[in-house]
Design an enzyme around this catalytic site. Structure first.
Site, short mmCIF file in Angstrom:
data_model
loop_
_atom_site.label_atom_id
_atom_site.label_comp_id
_atom_site.label_asym_id
_atom_site.label_seq_id
_atom_site.Cartn_x
_atom_site.Cartn_y
_atom_site.Cartn_z
N THR A 93 0.88 -1.18 0.00
CA THR A 93 0.00 0.00 0.00
C THR A 93 0.91 1.23 0.00
O THR A 93 2.13 1.10 0.04
CB THR A 93 -0.88 0.05 1.27
OG1 THR A 93 -0.05 0.46 2.36
CG2 THR A 93 -1.49 -1.29 1.60
N LYS A 221 13.27 8.80 -1.48
CA LYS A 221 14.25 7.75 -1.82
C LYS A 221 15.64 8.15 -1.34
O LYS A 221 16.40 7.33 -0.83
CB LYS A 221 14.25 7.50 -3.33
CG LYS A 221 12.98 6.82 -3.82
CD LYS A 221 12.91 6.75 -5.32
CE LYS A 221 11.59 6.14 -5.77
NZ LYS A 221 11.29 6.37 -7.17
N1 NAP Z 1 4.29 1.15 -9.08
C1 NAP Z 1 5.59 1.06 -8.96
O1 NAP Z 1 6.33 1.00 -9.94
C2 NAP Z 1 6.21 1.03 -7.58
C3 NAP Z 1 7.60 0.86 -7.43
C4 NAP Z 1 8.15 0.80 -6.15
C5 NAP Z 1 7.33 0.94 -5.05
N2 NAP Z 1 5.99 1.13 -5.23
C6 NAP Z 1 5.14 1.30 -4.06
O2 NAP Z 1 4.23 0.22 -3.98
C7 NAP Z 1 3.07 0.63 -3.25
C8 NAP Z 1 1.82 0.22 -4.03
O3 NAP Z 1 1.81 0.87 -5.28
P1 NAP Z 1 0.60 0.61 -6.30
O4 NAP Z 1 0.96 1.32 -7.53
O5 NAP Z 1 0.27 -0.85 -6.36
O6 NAP Z 1 -0.60 1.37 -5.53
P2 NAP Z 1 -2.17 1.28 -5.82
O7 NAP Z 1 -2.43 0.71 -7.17
O8 NAP Z 1 -2.71 2.62 -5.48
O9 NAP Z 1 -2.70 0.20 -4.75
C9 NAP Z 1 -2.72 0.45 -3.38
C10 NAP Z 1 -3.47 -0.69 -2.69
O10 NAP Z 1 -3.34 -0.50 -1.28
C11 NAP Z 1 -4.64 -0.72 -0.70
N3 NAP Z 1 -4.73 -0.06 0.61
C12 NAP Z 1 -4.75 1.27 0.89
N4 NAP Z 1 -4.87 1.46 2.21
C13 NAP Z 1 -4.92 0.23 2.77
C14 NAP Z 1 -5.07 -0.25 4.10
N5 NAP Z 1 -5.16 0.59 5.13
N6 NAP Z 1 -5.09 -1.59 4.30
C15 NAP Z 1 -4.98 -2.47 3.28
N7 NAP Z 1 -4.86 -2.07 1.99
C16 NAP Z 1 -4.84 -0.75 1.75
C17 NAP Z 1 -5.58 -0.15 -1.73
O11 NAP Z 1 -6.91 -0.60 -1.47
P3 NAP Z 1 -8.19 0.23 -1.99
O12 NAP Z 1 -8.26 -0.07 -3.45
O13 NAP Z 1 -9.31 -0.35 -1.21
O14 NAP Z 1 -7.93 1.67 -1.69
C18 NAP Z 1 -4.97 -0.77 -2.99
O15 NAP Z 1 -5.35 -2.10 -3.12
C19 NAP Z 1 3.21 2.15 -3.05
O16 NAP Z 1 3.70 2.41 -1.76
C20 NAP Z 1 4.25 2.54 -4.09
O17 NAP Z 1 4.98 3.71 -3.75
C21 NAP Z 1 5.42 1.15 -6.45
#
Ligand code: NAP
Length: 358
Positions: A93, A221
């Site tokens: 998340t 970062k």
């Molecule tokens: N995308 C990349 O390339 C990348 C690279 C490195 C790191 N990251 C990191 O990876 C993480 C996820 O990225 P993403 O792109 O997958 O984000 P995303 O698509 O916005 O997904 C976030 C997920 O977290 C859930 N969530 C939010 N609050 C929560 C809680 N309290 N309890 C349980 N689940 C919760 C959301 O649920 P709902 O749908 O119900 O809101 C959703 O399923 C972020 O921190 C991001 O910075 C991403």
């Protein structure tokens, strides 16, 4: 056979890819590594899906059908009732609320793997207390994907530090989206706003691109790297050149940002026109360990340098140390993306599993 029990927090872009990758790996790990992967619970911000018997390839449909509203203590009670061992919480998340629950998870026996950067960028006091709690409870916390997605940045820094090398400077382009924007802008005649729209269409930027352009993500970062190198500092210590004009920052709406986007076009075009031919614009993060100076700036760099030669959405990390003095150690590649990030989490999972006794 070693069984690991994973609770996945977050099934957005990265989390859902991760669950699918783990399901695809299940048989291979059982046969080749004697590791049984069990995912008893999958959660988003409101629903919990108790997989009962493990996640199947149809888990997404089942999540929608059988997901129930949850409170975290109920999830913990369920895990305890099942007498599950080798508990691992994977935080995929961007939620501060989940990070507040890390101490509770740790005290209930969970190791933590996080793509979420929040825990490592909160106050230095929280950073320290979390590590003390982990030590007392003999739990592990792995977060390779906090910086450079699937690239081995944290691991490399830890290995250098543990081997007695002295890292003196880390610099580079840490953001895939900003890399794409400036690599393309430096080489094209298109307006900055057109390239921004293209980057958004390719899903390189955050839904609100001001989060990328403000430099906050790059600063986070840089802070994580600095703390890895034992600097005790807060996020405010970083000098960040925001690329969003003050009038269009977080206090105004996204709509007004887009309406006034030509302000950015003018500013960046002027910068480009002033460039001498062998220079290119790059959004560079820089950490000097000795002086404790941390900067994030839009710089003019030589096109022939590793930073100047970057293409597409690649990120690049230059590590200078006592051992890598004359030529830095360079790590370069895709620094964002669901597939590489989920693979990075799985690398953390393998490394953690290897440290578990049974
Ligand atoms: N995308 C990349 O390339 C990348 C690279 C490195 C790191 N990251 C990191 O990876 C993480 C996820 O990225 P993403 O792109 O997958 O984000 P995303 O698509 O916005 O997904 C976030 C997920 O977290 C859930 N969530 C939010 N609050 C929560 C809680 N309290 N309890 C349980 N689940 C919760 C959301 O649920 P709902 O749908 O119900 O809101 C959703 O399923 C972020 O921190 C991001 O910075 C991403």
């Amino acid at each position: 056979m070693k069984t690991i029990n994973i609770v996945v927090f977050g099934i957005g872009n990265v989390g859902s890819t991760l669950v699918n990758q783990l399901i695809a790996l299940k048989e291979i790990w059982e046969n080749e590594r004697e590791i049984e992967v069990n995912i008893p619970v999958i959660l988003n911000s409101t629903l919990a899906f108790y997989t009962k018997g493990g996640a199947s390839p149809e888990w997404e449909t089942n999540f929608e059908k059988f997901g129930v509203p949850y409170r975290l203590p109920e999830v913990i009670t369920y895990i305890k009732e099942q007498k599950l061992e080798n508990l691992i919480a994977i935080d995929v998340t961007a939620s501060a609320k989940i990070v507040e629950a890390y101490p509770y998870l740790i005290e209930n026996g969970f190791h933590i793997i996080a793509a979420n950067k929040v825990a490592n960028t909160k106050s230095q006091q929280f950073y320290k207390e979390l590590r003390e709690l982990l030590k007392v409870n003999q739990r592990k916390f792995l977060y390779e994907t906090n910086v450079g997605a699937g690239l081995p940045i944290i691991d490399t820094l830890q290995k250098l530090v543990n081997s007695g090398d002295k890292v003196t400077n880390v610099r580079g382009v840490f953001s895939g989206s900003l890399s794409y924007l400036f690599n393309t802008f430096s080489d094209s005649n298109a307006a900055f706003s057109e390239i921004l729209a293209d980057a958004k269409a390719k899903a390189y930027t955050e839904p609100d691109p001001r989060i990328d352009l403000s430099g906050v993500d790059v600063a986070r970062k840089l802070l994580i790297i600095a703390r890895e190198l034992k600097l005790e500092i807060e996020i405010d210590a970083i000098n960040v050149e925001s690329l969003v004009p003050k009038t269009l920052n977080g206090n105004s709406t996204l709509d007004s940002f887009y309406k006034n986007i030509t302000l950015l076009d003018h500013a960046f075009l002027k910068k480009k026109e002033n460039l001498v031919p062998d220079k290119a614009l790059r959004y560079v993060a820089d950490l000097n360990v000795q002086t404790q100076e941390l900067n994030v700036n839009l710089l003019e760099v030589d096109r022939s340098s590793p930073l100047g030669a970057l293409k597409a959405a690649d990120t690049l990390f230059e590590i200078h140390s006592s051992a890598y003095k004359d030529k830095p150690l360079i790590i370069q590649g895709a620094g964002a993306g669901t597939t590489v990030t989920a693979r990075g989490i799985i690398t953390d999972l393998l490394s953690l599993t290897a440290q578990l006794n049974n």
